[in-house]
Enzyme design. Structure first.
Site, short mmCIF file in Angstrom:
data_model
loop_
_atom_site.label_atom_id
_atom_site.label_comp_id
_atom_site.label_asym_id
_atom_site.label_seq_id
_atom_site.Cartn_x
_atom_site.Cartn_y
_atom_site.Cartn_z
N THR A 133 -36.44 -81.08 -12.75
CA THR A 133 -37.16 -82.36 -12.78
C THR A 133 -37.46 -82.87 -11.37
OG1 THR A 133 -36.86 -84.69 -13.38
CG2 THR A 133 -34.87 -83.45 -12.99
N ASP A 134 -38.49 -83.70 -11.27
CA ASP A 134 -38.79 -84.33 -9.98
C ASP A 134 -37.75 -85.41 -9.63
OD1 ASP A 134 -39.48 -86.30 -11.86
OD2 ASP A 134 -41.49 -86.66 -11.05
N GLU A 135 -36.92 -85.81 -10.63
CA GLU A 135 -35.97 -86.91 -10.37
C GLU A 135 -34.89 -86.51 -9.36
OE1 GLU A 135 -34.56 -89.26 -13.54
OE2 GLU A 135 -36.43 -89.15 -14.65
N TYR A 159 -27.92 -88.43 -14.72
CA TYR A 159 -28.82 -87.36 -15.19
C TYR A 159 -29.37 -86.56 -14.02
CZ TYR A 159 -33.25 -85.16 -16.46
OH TYR A 159 -34.28 -84.25 -16.58
N LYS A 163 -28.78 -82.64 -12.85
CA LYS A 163 -29.86 -81.66 -12.72
C LYS A 163 -29.89 -81.11 -11.29
CE LYS A 163 -32.62 -80.52 -15.29
NZ LYS A 163 -32.62 -79.44 -16.33
#
Ligand code: NAD
Ligand code: DAU
Length: 367
Positions: A133-135, A159, A163
């Site tokens: 993810t870009d997060e 989260y 990741k």
């Protein structure tokens, strides 16, 4: 011919990937491994179930023995790793499952892959593709440049931290052991089969049922949005053409503030109801059924703790090196998504049972 193990294939993006792959690569075999958590849904894979190239196995990615035997018996040469706990709000209230699945689970899968592909008789070409993810890059301010593959990791939620940890493990298994890995870091997805706890499907079902549409804070937070079919096509390109050991950002070049998205959805639902008399009978609680603006349901609620303000993805690498660009813009993607939700009411009604509704309401009360 290739034999794929798709983890998390009963989830939103995984199911879209399975349908896409069976369509695009009919000679390949696709084995789905999914624990069927609250987010996993066999109904999302129903149309694949008669296909002899497809097999579903219920199981946990942390079960290294099960994964090892699947790799062996199915002669898997490619793992596409979607399985994760994926909802930021849940990671804030209950982080444990995120550490377990996203970090311990990824570690366990990597160990099974290492033992099978690097330690056993199956040595040769293989691929471990990790879907991320870009997060992991953290939050941007208004003037900041978009995330590139070189942006330093700065995850802010349990989260995104879990990741980020999984991304680092995947990188380390390449660097240390020579496992043939690729990673993709994608922006916010939307489209068919998305669990209605995420912004877009939640807003659609609430609009149709006449429930409040909860927008966090002042609604100014910005995300980059990509239609899910474009994401799975991008993953295909990375698996087929991406350089081993490398990471690729995937994005839609569609930055929008949450309140704008919700307002757009409201306007589009008003228009669809005005053009189709049958909808008022199907969704009598929707404001649009009685000619009231759907936007009357928009409710600003307490903000998500640690809410990242903006994400933006610089996807120039995958475009320049692999020729990827999104086929759907945000308007057409949103239209398709609303149309899919209207045509697949049975799919989301089955999810919206009382326990799920009360979980959602409980989350708002706790803030
Ligand atoms: P999802 O929550 O819809 O689906 C996750 C799936 O993983 C479910 O089917 C669930 O049953 C399965 N699963 C969970 N724990 C498991 C375990 N221990 N063993 C086996 N299966 C397990 O998630 P999604 O939105 O489809 O996201 C898929 C992947 O893409 C995730 O890794 C996520 O981090 C990443 N991602 C998501 C988005 C997005 O916008 N949704 C964007 C970028 C990246
Ligand atoms: O950026 C990629 C990520 O996008 C993925 O890695 C995650 O798995 C996925 O869940 C998504 O994370 P977000 O937190 O951005 O998605 P979500 O749909 O939960 O929220 C999108 C934005 O909308 C965010 O700013 C929070 C806001 N929001 C969300 C919900 C559910 C609301 O305002 N109201 C809501 O009810």
């Amino acid at each position: 011919m290739s034999s794929l193990l798709v983890t998390g294939g009963a989830g939103f993006i995984g199911a879209n990937f399975v349908h896409y792959w069976l369509r695009q690569h009919p000679d390949d075999r696709v084995v789905v491994l999914d624990a069927l958590t609250y987010a996993g849904n066999l109904a999302s894979l129903a149309s694949a179930s008669g296909n002899p190239a497809y097999r579903f196995v219920q199981g946990d990615i942390r079960d290294t023995t099960l994964v090892g035997s699947l790799l062996e018996k199915e002669a898997i040469d490619t793992i596409v790793h979607f399985a994760a706990e994926s909802h930021v709000d849940r990671s804030i209230s209950s982080p444990d499952a995120f550490i377990q699945t996203n970090m311990v689970g990824t570690y366990s899968l990597l160990e099974a892959a290492r033992s099978h592909w690097l330690g056993g008789t199956a040595a040769g070409e293989h691929r471990f593709h990790h879907v991320s993810t870009d997060e992991v890059y953290g939050a941007l301010g208004v003037e900041d440049p978009a995330f590139t593959e070189h942006t330093a990791y700065a995850p802010n939620s349990p989260y995104s931290a879990s990741k980020a940890g999984s991304d680092h493990l995947v990188r380390a298994y390449h660097h240390t052991y020579g496992l043939q890995v690729t990673t993709s870091n994608c922006s916010n997805n939307y489209g068919p089969y998305q669990f209605p706890e995420k912004l877009i499907p939640l807003m659609i079902v609430n609009a149709l049922d006449g429930k409040p549409m909860p927008v966090y804070g002042d609604g100014s937070n910005i995300r980059d949005w990509l239609y899910v079919e474009d994401h799975v096509r991008g993953i295909d390109m990375v698996i087929k053409q991406g350089a081993v050991g490398e990471t690729y950002n995937i994005g839609g070049n569609e930055e929008h503030a949450n309140l704008d998205i919700v307002s757009r959805l409201c306007a589009s639902i008003d228009e669809i109801f005005a053009a189709d008399d049958g909808l008022a009978g199907r969704f009598p609680h929707a404001p649009a059924a009685s000619g009231t603006a759907t936007s009357s349901l928009i409710t600003l609620v307490k903000d998500r703790p640690g809410h990242d303000w903006r994400y933006a993805v610089d996807a120039s690498r995958i475009q320049a090196e692999l020729g990827f660009s999104p086929a759907h813009d945000f308007n057409s993607g949103l239209r398709n998504t609303v149309a899919w939700m209207l045509a697949n009411e049975d799919w989301w009604r089955a999810i919206l049972d009382d326990s799920y509704r009360s979980w959602i309401e409980d989350q708002y009360e706790k803030r």
